[in-house]
Design a protein around this motif. Structure first.
Motif: not given
Length: 351
Positions: A131-146
């Motif tokens: 995503s172009q939005n860093p907040e969405i990318r950050l949320a995606a990374a945290r989701t994958i971590f879980k």
């Protein structure tokens, strides 16, 4: 509107900025296919949608996970929905445009179970990494971590290579380490992943590390145990500092109350039972100033004309300073509140 519909703008912008034409042009047909088939076939349908790589599918997948994806009984067409009383407002799953409003009996929910919800969470995380939005990318990374979904590993590695935001990149590396621990990687790679999870994951990493303590590989189990000990030690230091800080804060409040009582008794010679009310007025003044200044609406009248309706007692009436003699024989100078009984003091001669 729900979050599902608000993120349409983000993914539409992403599609336009990328300027790409997706190879799979029948995304709408793949989404409509969710209305057909049985629950056991749904995992394959989700995977087929994910393989298109089309970010327009994310709102539909998110709605499906959250129980907001329905299909119209008349033609088996799938829509995003929003409740409007006893009816449902239908939205196009790709454009987000409102289509129509139907009664509850005219639509049926696309059902999922917990296993499919976990799959959807992992798929959505993978599809939002670019995503172009860093907040969405950050949320995606945290989701994958879980979720630690192995299928996200390739997308994570590609995203890490192109990521420019340090915070997002760190979260992606942490997610990659967590996913790597769920694969058949070499022992030395897993040990390094354990160290990375322990150093960056903090308290959130403890459940994962505790699972690894029972690993059959002794080196992995020992590395996990070491990282848990370090995290708990650091947490103990922070807990101690927090306890000391809270103690100082509470002690300061009690000290101020004690000083107020001491000053009142020293001046008047009696315990002023209105002191609690004075403390309340101070707290009220502080609250008014803080709330008003935060909204940019502060006015001095908020302090000079406070609303005392919440007080169970009348406000103290302060008299001009006069010399007085208390019933105990002591005398001094100071303000006399009406809370002091009239027969508790007598004016000094000549006053």
């Amino acid at each position: 509107m729900t979050f599902v519909f608000r993120i349409f703008a983000v993914f539409a912008a992403l599609s336009l900025l990328s300027g790409s034409v997706f190879a799979n042009d029948n995304l709408g047909d793949l989404i409509d296919a969710l209305a057909a088939g049985k629950l056991k076939d749904r995992a394959g349908q989700i995977e087929a949608i994910a393989e298109t790589g089309d970010p327009r599918a994310v709102p539909a997948l998110s709605a499906m996970r959250d129980g907001a994806l329905y299909f119209r009984k008349s033609d088996k067409k799938v829509f995003l929905t929003e409740k409007a009383g006893s009816d449902f407002v239908l939205f196009d799953p790709l454009t987000g445009d409102e289509v129509e409003t139907l009664a509850k009996g005219a639509v049926t929910k696309v059902k999922v179970n917990n296993r499919l919800r976990r799959q959807l969470t992992a798929v959505i995380g993978s599809m939002t990494l670019e995503s172009q939005n860093p907040e969405i990318r950050l949320a995606a990374a945290r989701t994958i971590f879980k979720s630690r979904d192995v299928g996200s590993l390739e997308a994570l590695e590609a995203a890490i290579q192109s990521e420019q935001d340090e915070a997002v990149r760190s979260a992606m590396e942490l997610a990659r380490a967590a996913v790597l621990l769920n694969t058949d990687a070499e022992t030395f790679e897993k040990v390094r992943a354990v160290e990375l999870v322990g150093s960056k994951g903090g308290r959130d990493a403890i459940p994962l590390l505790k699972e690894l303590q029972s690993s059959q590989d002794e080196s992995i189990a020992q590395a996990a145990e070491k990282q848990i000990a370090q995290i708990e030690k650091a947490q103990a230091v922070w807990d101690t500092a927090q306890t000391i800080w809270f103690g100082i804060s509470l002690g300061s409040v009690l000290l101020l109350a004690a000083i107020g009582l001491a000053v009142t008794f020293g001046v008047m010679g009696v315990i002023n039972m209105a002191h609690g009310e004075m403390v309340m007025l101070g707290a009220y003044t502080t609250f008014v100033v803080q709330e008003s200044s935060s909204r940019g609406e502060f006015h001095p009248s908020a302090l000079t004309e406070p609303d005392l309706r919440l007080s169970p007692h009348p406000a103290p009436t302060l008299q001009p300073p006069v010399e007085y003699r208390v019933a105990t024989g002591q005398k001094g100078w100071g303000p006399v509140a009406r809370y002091v009984p009239a027969n508790a003091w007598t004016p000094a001669p000549g006053v």
